[in-house]
Design a protein around this motif. Structure first.
Motif, mmCIF file in Angstrom:
data_model
loop_
_atom_site.group_PDB
_atom_site.id
_atom_site.type_symbol
_atom_site.label_atom_id
_atom_site.label_comp_id
_atom_site.label_asym_id
_atom_site.label_seq_id
_atom_site.Cartn_x
_atom_site.Cartn_y
_atom_site.Cartn_z
ATOM 1 N N SER A 95 21.104 70.980 29.532
ATOM 2 C CA SER A 95 22.175 70.064 29.138
ATOM 3 C C SER A 95 22.722 70.431 27.767
ATOM 4 O O SER A 95 22.004 70.945 26.904
ATOM 5 C CB SER A 95 21.662 68.622 29.111
ATOM 6 O OG SER A 95 21.126 68.251 30.360
ATOM 7 N N TYR A 96 24.002 70.108 27.593
ATOM 8 C CA TYR A 96 24.671 70.408 26.334
ATOM 9 C C TYR A 96 25.762 69.375 26.110
ATOM 10 O O TYR A 96 26.540 69.058 27.011
ATOM 11 C CB TYR A 96 25.279 71.812 26.381
ATOM 12 C CG TYR A 96 26.158 72.169 25.212
ATOM 13 C CD1 TYR A 96 25.607 72.478 23.970
ATOM 14 C CD2 TYR A 96 27.544 72.202 25.345
ATOM 15 C CE1 TYR A 96 26.416 72.816 22.896
ATOM 16 C CE2 TYR A 96 28.364 72.545 24.279
ATOM 17 C CZ TYR A 96 27.792 72.847 23.054
ATOM 18 O OH TYR A 96 28.595 73.176 21.990
ATOM 19 N N VAL A 97 25.831 68.810 24.902
ATOM 20 C CA VAL A 97 26.880 67.869 24.539
ATOM 21 C C VAL A 97 27.575 68.398 23.287
ATOM 22 O O VAL A 97 26.955 69.057 22.450
ATOM 23 C CB VAL A 97 26.339 66.452 24.297
ATOM 24 C CG1 VAL A 97 25.808 65.852 25.580
ATOM 25 C CG2 VAL A 97 25.273 66.448 23.213
ATOM 26 N N ARG A 98 28.849 68.091 23.173
ATOM 27 C CA ARG A 98 29.636 68.548 22.037
ATOM 28 C C ARG A 98 30.648 67.477 21.696
ATOM 29 O O ARG A 98 31.208 66.804 22.581
ATOM 30 C CB ARG A 98 30.359 69.844 22.392
ATOM 31 C CG ARG A 98 31.244 70.398 21.295
ATOM 32 C CD ARG A 98 31.962 71.650 21.752
ATOM 33 N NE ARG A 98 32.846 71.372 22.893
ATOM 34 C CZ ARG A 98 33.589 72.293 23.492
ATOM 35 N NH1 ARG A 98 33.508 73.548 23.111
ATOM 36 N NH2 ARG A 98 34.373 71.961 24.498
ATOM 37 N N GLY A 99 30.914 67.293 20.429
ATOM 38 C CA GLY A 99 31.903 66.325 20.003
ATOM 39 C C GLY A 99 32.464 66.697 18.654
ATOM 40 O O GLY A 99 31.866 67.466 17.899
ATOM 41 N N GLY A 100 33.660 66.179 18.356
ATOM 42 C CA GLY A 100 34.261 66.474 17.072
ATOM 43 C C GLY A 100 35.538 65.692 16.868
ATOM 44 O O GLY A 100 35.949 64.854 17.681
ATOM 45 N N LEU A 101 36.182 65.985 15.744
ATOM 46 C CA LEU A 101 37.421 65.312 15.379
ATOM 47 C C LEU A 101 38.313 66.268 14.620
ATOM 48 O O LEU A 101 37.896 67.340 14.191
ATOM 49 C CB LEU A 101 37.130 64.057 14.552
ATOM 50 C CG LEU A 101 36.248 64.202 13.305
ATOM 51 C CD1 LEU A 101 37.034 64.655 12.089
ATOM 52 C CD2 LEU A 101 35.559 62.880 12.988
ATOM 53 N N GLY A 102 39.566 65.876 14.439
ATOM 54 C CA GLY A 102 40.524 66.697 13.715
ATOM 55 C C GLY A 102 41.647 65.858 13.175
ATOM 56 O O GLY A 102 41.685 64.629 13.362
ATOM 57 N N ASN A 103 42.565 66.517 12.470
ATOM 58 C CA ASN A 103 43.721 65.772 11.986
ATOM 59 C C ASN A 103 44.631 65.429 13.153
ATOM 60 O O ASN A 103 44.341 65.752 14.309
ATOM 61 C CB ASN A 103 44.457 66.563 10.895
ATOM 62 C CG ASN A 103 44.962 67.906 11.386
ATOM 63 O OD1 ASN A 103 44.456 68.466 12.363
ATOM 64 N ND2 ASN A 103 45.977 68.437 10.711
#
Length: 582
Positions: A95-103
């Motif tokens: 299993s692998y999860v990824r998350g993030g944000l940006g302008n």
């Protein structure tokens, strides 16, 4: 047709001369370095492995930009593994999860799951979401909300038998966005959109800002996995696709397809075929915005058959066949084109040359057109185009074990090619004043297209990969003044460097040439969309075998980029995030 006959004779003559140039094939094997697969190597896989003996010399140049407001200039991306979850170094985690944000108020996240170390099954799940609520400045200086929301998911399954593989795929994609582009249709002005001396209020010609595309795909297939290349091989599949949009237009597609290889003597007969049915249905109930849109139903059946004879050789390899397609809709159309390819080895392991001619039918579906241009008017049903002859020639090879290249020339004749232009509505009672819509329609022309393309891959050291791609496009239209929205050239340079086991960085420099957009209000009849120069940087830091951090800055030169007239894309934008394997 005179040019067609000359081109045909030229290719036939060159291939006949090349037949006499055969020499024994060198059996020497040289080991360049010990193979040690890395994550960067794994990411170069673009599809599940398939055995294919036919000549494949067509370099792909894909600079397509999605219609999302977030996307900056075109970028040459690493090829990604097909529907498989990521694999971390060392231990394999399911299993692998990824998350993030940006302008631009951007949030995104993904989750993957796949079976590891299983000899009978390959199974993977994926679910992803990204959203943006940013604003963009239009050409008149106003800020416009340009949100989008993308949700996608999929199930990937393969069951491996001794001599065959069962395939099963389910995919879902939902893309919600708005018609945020510039328009100057005045709600209080009367227009005559159909040139019929009518007086239609402008408010009736401005669409709802909301739009959405939803797609569901199912694939079931069976592929032969014979170990001996002299055995008969096959691949058969059934595909179903369902698509609809916020306006209420839907499309269903059913397709049976397959390919068969029948080896005999030192040759092989390949037969590829498909039968597809496509049904577009207009919105149910009362017709929406009848002054702006005119919807129609459409049914199409396409039958294709592409038999070809493959003749491998030690120095010269040949393919000879035909491409045959029948279209059955309101009228019946049959398309026939030759299929000839040849590859000649000039210096074993160093350089070879290739040439040939072929053709294809561009039977663009309603879904494909909306994905190509999300801002096309939803009542637009694009017609079928046919590349009746495309001649190509080129050279490919290796300067050394660390450098490879391909250079190619293509020249093709395309009937009924489509181009997108903004809709313009004349003022009622006027022949000189118009209102420009932020919806697009398709116009058609018979064209010739000259394409010069090349690719250079350099790996001077194990830690550094450099890829340079470029293409020049020479469009010659018959009736239209210009090849609307088509660039003359595209260039992409990308480099990736492994500083250590923990840190990897990459950089990309991209150029997209000038394009012209139809504009009835301009003195010369078009609006110039400036060339785009872009620079991107990205980095990935592996904190431990489970956790990593990443970041990317795009469009560092902050160029204002227009993929479609009236629709600016984001300027400088960044993303940061983290991923975790478990």
């Amino acid at each position: 047709m005179k040019s067609f006959n000359i081109l045909t004779l030229l290719f036939a003559f060159c291939i006949v001369i090349g037949v006499n140039a055969q020499e024994p094939l060198s059996q020497d094997v040289r080991v360049v370095r010990e193979f040690d697969p890395t994550v960067s190597d794994a990411m170069k896989i673009n599809q599940m492995p398939e055995r294919e003996d036919t000549i494949d010399v067509n370099p792909e140049f894909n600079y397509n930009v999605m219609g999302h407001a977030i996307v900056g200039t075109p970028e040459v991306e690493s090829l990604k593994a097909a529907r498989l979850a990521r694999q971390r170094k060392g231990d394999l985690f399911p299993s692998y999860v990824r998350g993030g944000l940006g302008n631009y108020q951007t949030l995104f996240g993904d989750i993957f799951y796949n079976i590891t170390r299983n000899e009978e099954f390959a199974f993977a799940l994926h679910l992803g979401q990204q959203s943006s609520w940013g604003k963009l400045e239009l050409e008149d200086g106003r800020d416009s909300d340009a949100p989008y929301h993308q949700t996608d998911g999929g199930v990937y399954l393969r069951h491996f038998f001794d001599d065959k593989t069962l395939e099963f795929d389910l995919n879902f994609d939902r893309y919600a966005y708005e018609y945020y582009g510039f328009h100057d249709v005045d709600p209080s002005v009367l227009y005559d959109p159909n040139y019929s001396n009518e007086a239609i209020p402008g408010e009736n010609l401005i669409p709802d800002r909301k739009q959405r595309q939803t797609a569901f795909d199912l694939h079931i297939g069976l592929m032969g996995q014979q170990a001996d290349i002299d055995e008969t091989r096959f691949h058969a599949g059934f595909d179903y696709g369902a698509f609809n949009n916020y306006t209420g237009v839907g499309e269903n597609t059913f397709e049976l397809n397959g390919d068969l290889k029948l080896p005999f003597s030192n040759m092989a007969l390949y037969v590829n075929g498909a039968a597809s049915y496509r049904n577009v249905h207009k919105p149910s109930g009362s017709e929406k915005m009848p002054d702006l849109w005119s919807f129609d139903d459409r049914e199409q059946i396409f039958l294709t058959m592409d038999p070809r004879l493959v003749i491998p050789g030690e120095k010269l390899s040949l393919e000879v066949g035909i491409n045959l397609t029948g279209e059955f809709a309101e009228t019946e159309e049959f398309y026939l084109s030759p299929h000839v390819k040849g590859e000649l080895v000039i210096a074993e392991g160093i350089v070879s040359t290739f040439m040939g001619m072929t053709g294809e039918v561009h039977n663009d579906s309603y879904r494909a057109i909306m994905e190509e241009n999300p801002f096309v008017s939803p009542d637009e049903l694009v017609e079928t185009a046919h590349s009746n002859i495309r001649g190509f020639a080129g050279v490919k090879g290796n300067f050394s074990s660390a450098t490879s290249f391909t250079a190619r020339l293509d020249y093709e004749f395309i009937e009924n090619e489509h181009f997108f232009i903004n809709r313009f509505f004349p003022y009622s009672g006027s022949e000189t004043q118009y209102g420009m819509s932020n919806l697009f329609s398709a116009v058609y022309d018979d064209v010739t297209l000259l394409t010069l393309s090349g690719e250079l891959l350099v790996r001077p050291v194990r830690e550094l990969d450099i890829v340079l791609k470029g293409a020049y496009f020479g469009w010659q239209t018959d009736v239209l003044a210009e090849a609307w929205h088509k660039p003359e050239m595209e260039i992409g340079l990308r480099a990736g460097y492994i500083f250590s086991e923990e840190l990897r960085v990459d950089a990309a420099f991209n150029v997209l040439g000038e394009r012209k957009a139809y504009d009835v209000d301009s003195p010369n009849g078009f609006k110039l969309l400036d060339a785009v120069t872009d620079f991107n940087l990205g980095a990935n830091y592996q904190f431990n075998k489970r956790l990593h951090f990443f970041g990317r800055i795009q469009n560092i030169f902050a160029a204002k980029y227009y993929r479609w007239s009236g629709y600016p894309m984001q300027g400088i934008n960044f993303r940061v995030g983290a991923g975790y394997s478990f």
